[in-house]
Write a protein that holds these residues in place. Structure first.
Motif, PDB file in Angstrom:
ATOM      1  N   ASP A  31       0.832  -1.214   0.000  1.00  0.00           N
ATOM      2  CA  ASP A  31       0.000   0.000   0.000  1.00  0.00           C
ATOM      3  C   ASP A  31       0.861   1.256   0.000  1.00  0.00           C
ATOM      4  OD1 ASP A  31      -2.324  -1.455  -0.028  1.00  0.00           O
ATOM      5  OD2 ASP A  31      -2.691  -1.300   2.132  1.00  0.00           O
ATOM      6  N   ARG A  32       1.963   1.240   0.762  1.00  0.00           N
ATOM      7  CA  ARG A  32       2.857   2.395   0.793  1.00  0.00           C
ATOM      8  C   ARG A  32       3.525   2.619  -0.561  1.00  0.00           C
ATOM      9  NH1 ARG A  32       4.548   0.183   5.707  1.00  0.00           N
ATOM     10  NH2 ARG A  32       6.553  -0.402   4.778  1.00  0.00           N
ATOM     11  N   ILE A  33       3.907   1.535  -1.218  1.00  0.00           N
ATOM     12  CA  ILE A  33       4.539   1.654  -2.532  1.00  0.00           C
ATOM     13  C   ILE A  33       3.543   2.188  -3.552  1.00  0.00           C
ATOM     14  CG2 ILE A  33       5.563   0.344  -4.433  1.00  0.00           C
ATOM     15  CD1 ILE A  33       6.760  -1.525  -2.300  1.00  0.00           C
ATOM     16  N   VAL A  34       2.319   1.666  -3.518  1.00  0.00           N
ATOM     17  CA  VAL A  34       1.278   2.166  -4.421  1.00  0.00           C
ATOM     18  C   VAL A  34       1.013   3.639  -4.166  1.00  0.00           C
ATOM     19  CG1 VAL A  34      -1.182   2.005  -4.987  1.00  0.00           C
ATOM     20  CG2 VAL A  34       0.189  -0.079  -4.797  1.00  0.00           C
ATOM     21  N   SER A  35       0.966   4.027  -2.904  1.00  0.00           N
ATOM     22  CA  SER A  35       0.761   5.433  -2.557  1.00  0.00           C
ATOM     23  C   SER A  35       1.911   6.293  -3.056  1.00  0.00           C
ATOM     24  CB  SER A  35       0.608   5.576  -1.044  1.00  0.00           C
ATOM     25  OG  SER A  35       0.456   6.931  -0.670  1.00  0.00           O
ATOM     26  N   LYS A  41      -1.778   0.848  -8.794  1.00  0.00           N
ATOM     27  CA  LYS A  41      -1.701  -0.541  -8.342  1.00  0.00           C
ATOM     28  C   LYS A  41      -1.098  -1.448  -9.408  1.00  0.00           C
ATOM     29  CE  LYS A  41      -5.676  -0.201  -5.210  1.00  0.00           C
ATOM     30  NZ  LYS A  41      -7.007  -0.744  -4.857  1.00  0.00           N
ATOM     31  N   GLU A  42      -1.200  -1.032 -10.670  1.00  0.00           N
ATOM     32  CA  GLU A  42      -0.686  -1.854 -11.766  1.00  0.00           C
ATOM     33  C   GLU A  42       0.827  -2.011 -11.701  1.00  0.00           C
ATOM     34  OE1 GLU A  42      -2.309   0.957 -12.049  1.00  0.00           O
ATOM     35  OE2 GLU A  42      -4.259   0.582 -12.995  1.00  0.00           O
ATOM     36  N   LEU A  43       1.504  -1.166 -10.942  1.00  0.00           N
ATOM     37  CA  LEU A  43       2.956  -1.215 -10.876  1.00  0.00           C
ATOM     38  C   LEU A  43       3.468  -2.369 -10.015  1.00  0.00           C
ATOM     39  CD1 LEU A  43       3.816   2.578 -10.612  1.00  0.00           C
ATOM     40  CD2 LEU A  43       3.968   1.097 -12.610  1.00  0.00           C
ATOM     41  N   ILE A  44       2.574  -3.043  -9.298  1.00  0.00           N
ATOM     42  CA  ILE A  44       2.945  -4.220  -8.512  1.00  0.00           C
ATOM     43  C   ILE A  44       2.285  -5.452  -9.119  1.00  0.00           C
ATOM     44  CG2 ILE A  44       2.720  -5.358  -6.272  1.00  0.00           C
ATOM     45  CD1 ILE A  44       3.005  -2.714  -4.926  1.00  0.00           C
ATOM     46  N   SER A  45       3.036  -6.523  -9.274  1.00  0.00           N
ATOM     47  CA  SER A  45       2.498  -7.731  -9.905  1.00  0.00           C
ATOM     48  C   SER A  45       3.091  -8.978  -9.262  1.00  0.00           C
ATOM     49  CB  SER A  45       2.810  -7.726 -11.407  1.00  0.00           C
ATOM     50  OG  SER A  45       4.207  -7.794 -11.631  1.00  0.00           O
ATOM     51  N   GLU A  46       2.634 -10.145  -9.729  1.00  0.00           N
ATOM     52  CA  GLU A  46       3.148 -11.451  -9.272  1.00  0.00           C
ATOM     53  C   GLU A  46       3.136 -11.553  -7.746  1.00  0.00           C
ATOM     54  OE1 GLU A  46       3.735 -13.800 -11.492  1.00  0.00           O
ATOM     55  OE2 GLU A  46       3.340 -12.401 -13.136  1.00  0.00           O
ATOM     56  N   GLU A  58       5.626 -18.146   1.785  1.00  0.00           N
ATOM     57  CA  GLU A  58       6.281 -17.135   0.941  1.00  0.00           C
ATOM     58  C   GLU A  58       5.401 -15.901   0.806  1.00  0.00           C
ATOM     59  OE1 GLU A  58       7.399 -16.503  -3.733  1.00  0.00           O
ATOM     60  OE2 GLU A  58       7.943 -18.430  -2.841  1.00  0.00           O
ATOM     61  N   TYR A  59       6.046 -14.743   0.986  1.00  0.00           N
ATOM     62  CA  TYR A  59       5.413 -13.456   0.746  1.00  0.00           C
ATOM     63  C   TYR A  59       6.322 -12.681  -0.195  1.00  0.00           C
ATOM     64  CZ  TYR A  59       2.189 -14.381   4.601  1.00  0.00           C
ATOM     65  OH  TYR A  59       1.215 -14.929   5.400  1.00  0.00           O
ATOM     66  N   SER A  60       5.857 -12.457  -1.411  1.00  0.00           N
ATOM     67  CA  SER A  60       6.705 -11.792  -2.391  1.00  0.00           C
ATOM     68  C   SER A  60       5.857 -11.043  -3.411  1.00  0.00           C
ATOM     69  CB  SER A  60       7.606 -12.806  -3.111  1.00  0.00           C
ATOM     70  OG  SER A  60       6.820 -13.698  -3.896  1.00  0.00           O
ATOM     71  N   PHE A  61       6.479 -10.092  -4.076  1.00  0.00           N
ATOM     72  CA  PHE A  61       5.837  -9.370  -5.181  1.00  0.00           C
ATOM     73  C   PHE A  61       6.915  -8.783  -6.071  1.00  0.00           C
ATOM     74  CE2 PHE A  61       6.187  -6.321  -1.679  1.00  0.00           C
ATOM     75  CZ  PHE A  61       6.778  -5.222  -2.286  1.00  0.00           C
ATOM     76  N   GLU A  62       6.513  -8.400  -7.272  1.00  0.00           N
ATOM     77  CA  GLU A  62       7.431  -7.792  -8.226  1.00  0.00           C
ATOM     78  C   GLU A  62       7.024  -6.346  -8.504  1.00  0.00           C
ATOM     79  OE1 GLU A  62       7.730 -10.061 -11.804  1.00  0.00           O
ATOM     80  OE2 GLU A  62       8.172 -11.947 -10.763  1.00  0.00           O
ATOM     81  N   ILE A  63       8.011  -5.530  -8.833  1.00  0.00           N
ATOM     82  CA  ILE A  63       7.776  -4.177  -9.351  1.00  0.00           C
ATOM     83  C   ILE A  63       8.443  -4.126 -10.717  1.00  0.00           C
ATOM     84  CG2 ILE A  63       7.972  -1.700  -8.926  1.00  0.00           C
ATOM     85  CD1 ILE A  63       8.446  -2.290  -5.995  1.00  0.00           C
ATOM     86  N   PRO A  64       7.717  -4.442 -11.798  1.00  0.00           N
ATOM     87  CA  PRO A  64       8.330  -4.524 -13.124  1.00  0.00           C
ATOM     88  C   PRO A  64       8.987  -3.221 -13.583  1.00  0.00           C
ATOM     89  CG  PRO A  64       6.208  -5.636 -13.118  1.00  0.00           C
ATOM     90  CD  PRO A  64       6.313  -4.915 -11.806  1.00  0.00           C
ATOM     91  N   MET A  65       8.506  -2.074 -13.143  1.00  0.00           N
ATOM     92  CA  MET A  65       9.121  -0.816 -13.548  1.00  0.00           C
ATOM     93  C   MET A  65      10.549  -0.710 -13.018  1.00  0.00           C
ATOM     94  SD  MET A  65       7.813   3.118 -13.228  1.00  0.00           S
ATOM     95  CE  MET A  65       7.575   3.042 -11.454  1.00  0.00           C
ATOM     96  N   ILE A 238       1.324   8.638 -17.922  1.00  0.00           N
ATOM     97  CA  ILE A 238       1.306   7.208 -18.218  1.00  0.00           C
ATOM     98  C   ILE A 238       0.559   6.470 -17.113  1.00  0.00           C
ATOM     99  CG2 ILE A 238       3.466   7.342 -19.484  1.00  0.00           C
ATOM    100  CD1 ILE A 238       4.822   6.065 -17.002  1.00  0.00           C
ATOM    101  N   ASP A 239       0.047   5.295 -17.453  1.00  0.00           N
ATOM    102  CA  ASP A 239      -0.684   4.471 -16.484  1.00  0.00           C
ATOM    103  C   ASP A 239       0.162   3.362 -15.893  1.00  0.00           C
ATOM    104  OD1 ASP A 239      -3.039   5.929 -16.851  1.00  0.00           O
ATOM    105  OD2 ASP A 239      -3.611   4.721 -18.581  1.00  0.00           O
ATOM    106  N   ASN A 240       1.171   2.914 -16.641  1.00  0.00           N
ATOM    107  CA  ASN A 240       1.990   1.797 -16.170  1.00  0.00           C
ATOM    108  C   ASN A 240       3.298   1.803 -16.941  1.00  0.00           C
ATOM    109  OD1 ASN A 240       2.810  -0.472 -14.801  1.00  0.00           O
ATOM    110  ND2 ASN A 240       1.239  -1.837 -15.606  1.00  0.00           N
ATOM    111  N   CYS A 241       4.260   1.061 -16.407  1.00  0.00           N
ATOM    112  CA  CYS A 241       5.573   0.963 -17.044  1.00  0.00           C
ATOM    113  C   CYS A 241       6.193  -0.366 -16.687  1.00  0.00           C
ATOM    114  CB  CYS A 241       6.468   2.117 -16.579  1.00  0.00           C
ATOM    115  SG  CYS A 241       8.195   1.981 -17.108  1.00  0.00           S
ATOM    116  N   ARG A 242       6.804  -1.013 -17.661  1.00  0.00           N
ATOM    117  CA  ARG A 242       7.568  -2.241 -17.437  1.00  0.00           C
ATOM    118  C   ARG A 242       8.994  -2.011 -17.923  1.00  0.00           C
ATOM    119  NH1 ARG A 242       4.255  -6.815 -16.292  1.00  0.00           N
ATOM    120  NH2 ARG A 242       6.209  -8.003 -16.345  1.00  0.00           N
ATOM    121  N   ALA A 243       9.950  -2.458 -17.116  1.00  0.00           N
ATOM    122  CA  ALA A 243      11.353  -2.325 -17.492  1.00  0.00           C
ATOM    123  C   ALA A 243      12.076  -3.663 -17.433  1.00  0.00           C
ATOM    124  CB  ALA A 243      12.050  -1.322 -16.592  1.00  0.00           C
ATOM    125  N   ASP A 244      11.322  -4.758 -17.397  1.00  0.00           N
ATOM    126  CA  ASP A 244      11.923  -6.085 -17.266  1.00  0.00           C
ATOM    127  C   ASP A 244      12.236  -6.688 -18.638  1.00  0.00           C
ATOM    128  OD1 ASP A 244       9.192  -6.088 -17.662  1.00  0.00           O
ATOM    129  OD2 ASP A 244       8.787  -7.802 -16.368  1.00  0.00           O
TER     130      ASP A 244
END
Length: 355
Positions: A31-35, A41-46, A58-65, A238-244
């Motif tokens: 929530d802090r990262i989204v804020s 919210k689209e910036l967090i995935s998986e 396991e507790y994990s998530f990705e930030i593709p940007m 922009i609405d989202n970004c991927r850098a992977d």
């Protein structure tokens, strides 16, 4: 053999076995990262919350940007950075104050900004996910104390000037330890200078994932701002970004449409012609598109007859066989070390000399 880099950041989780406790810390962090990124919210995935492979907790998530994956432990985050440990000690250019810049360190600094931190710790994989410390009950204090001997367990204070004289053309690496604390003094100074230069924007990221650009917010809209010219990469938020994409560039999204930009900010595709397919098993993104000859950002007029294919982590081709980008370091074998954890969705493949 290449050795991966981990960024270690503190958290307030006291137990992974206490589901309520663990999920509270996990979701509060997201929530802090989204804020921080103004509600995207689209910036967090998986997102994995609770049960991972082989019935592990396991507790994990990705930030593709940012091209990072964060794993929650008791008291700390182990964040997989798309670089090798040795690259943290290899300057590549200078900032506006004459301080050496290090690409892997820039990724870590921007990541800790997103996590709301000002300092961090770094180590190699044999002191994070690929050793005995990678256990469900291991704590931040356990990580700090871990080492294969007394000297190896020491946490050193990172001093940029210790590596300022390193020259990559020498075909050798400077001497360095395995674990460091880093206050990122030079990057905080640079960030302050950029914020003073552009007071009309909220500066969120600097020099990553695009070289010479910063991610900025204006009235809750996100833009990439050229930090040299003061010009926006797009004339709309922009609405989202991927850098992977293994350093080849970024994919920017506006609604359901997107376009691919090189690391220097050059638009490589037009919006109507992109088709993106994500391979869930190997995490490779394939973009099949027409290459633009002319036109505006994210969908101008005109396109060439050639078809370009981008394979994340494999290469970037334009036309019939003209290779524009190729990284010979394919996804690395993960079957070495104490903990042979399945990392089939690992995106940590940097470039440069192997460690």
């Amino acid at each position: 053999m290449s050795i991966d880099l981990s960024l270690i950041l503190p958290n307030k989780c006291r137990s992974l076995r206490d589901k309520e406790e663990a999920q509270a810390c996990f979701y509060d962090t997201m929530d802090r990262i989204v804020s921080y990124f103004h509600g995207r919210k689209e910036l967090i995935s998986e997102i994995i919350a609770g049960e991972g492979e082989l019935d592990e907790i396991e507790y994990s998530f990705e930030i593709p940007m940012l091209n990072v994956t964060a794993f929650m432990h008791v008291g700390y985050w182990d964040i997989w950075i798309p670089a090798r440990h040795c690259q943290y000690f290899s300057p590549h250019t200078m900032d506006q104050f004459g301080n050496p810049r290090i690409w892997a360190r820039e990724i870590c600094f921007n990541t800790l900004l997103a996590f709301g931190e000002t300092e961090g710790w770094i180590c190699d994989e044999y002191h994070s996910w690929n050793c005995e410390i990678d256990q469900v009950d291991s704590t931040f204090e356990d990580w700090k104390a871990f080492g294969y001997n007394t000297e190896d367990s020491l946490i050193h204070e990172f001093n940029l000037m210790d590596f300022a004289e390193y020259d990559a053309t020498d075909q050798s690496w400077p001497d360095y330890a395995t674990k460091y604390h880093d206050a990122y003094v030079e990057y905080h100074t640079l960030l302050k200078a950029i914020r003073n230069r552009f007071p009309m924007y909220e500066i969120l990221l600097i020099e990553y994932p695009l070289r010479d650009y910063g991610l900025v917010a204006k009235e809750d809209g996100l833009f990439f701002l050229n930090l040299q010219t003061g010009k926006m990469l797009t004339d709309f938020p922009i609405d989202n970004c991927r850098a992977d994409f293994n350093g080849a560039g970024i994919q920017l999204f506006k609604g359901k449409e997107s376009a691919f930009f090189s690391r220097t900010g050059k638009q490589m595709t037009v919006r109507p012609s992109i088709r993106t397919v994500i391979c869930k098993n190997c995490k490779v993104a394939r973009l099949v598109q027409k290459i633009p000859q002319a036109g505006g950002r994210l969908g101008g007029k005109g396109s060439a007859d050639k078809t370009g294919i981008l394979l994340g982590g494999i290469g970037f081709w334009l036309g019939s066989g003209e290779r524009m980008h190729q990284n010979s370091d394919q996804r690395k074998s993960q079957g070495v070390g104490i903990n042979q954890k399945n990392r089939s969705n690992d995106k940590r493949f940097g470039s440069g000399e192997e460690n």
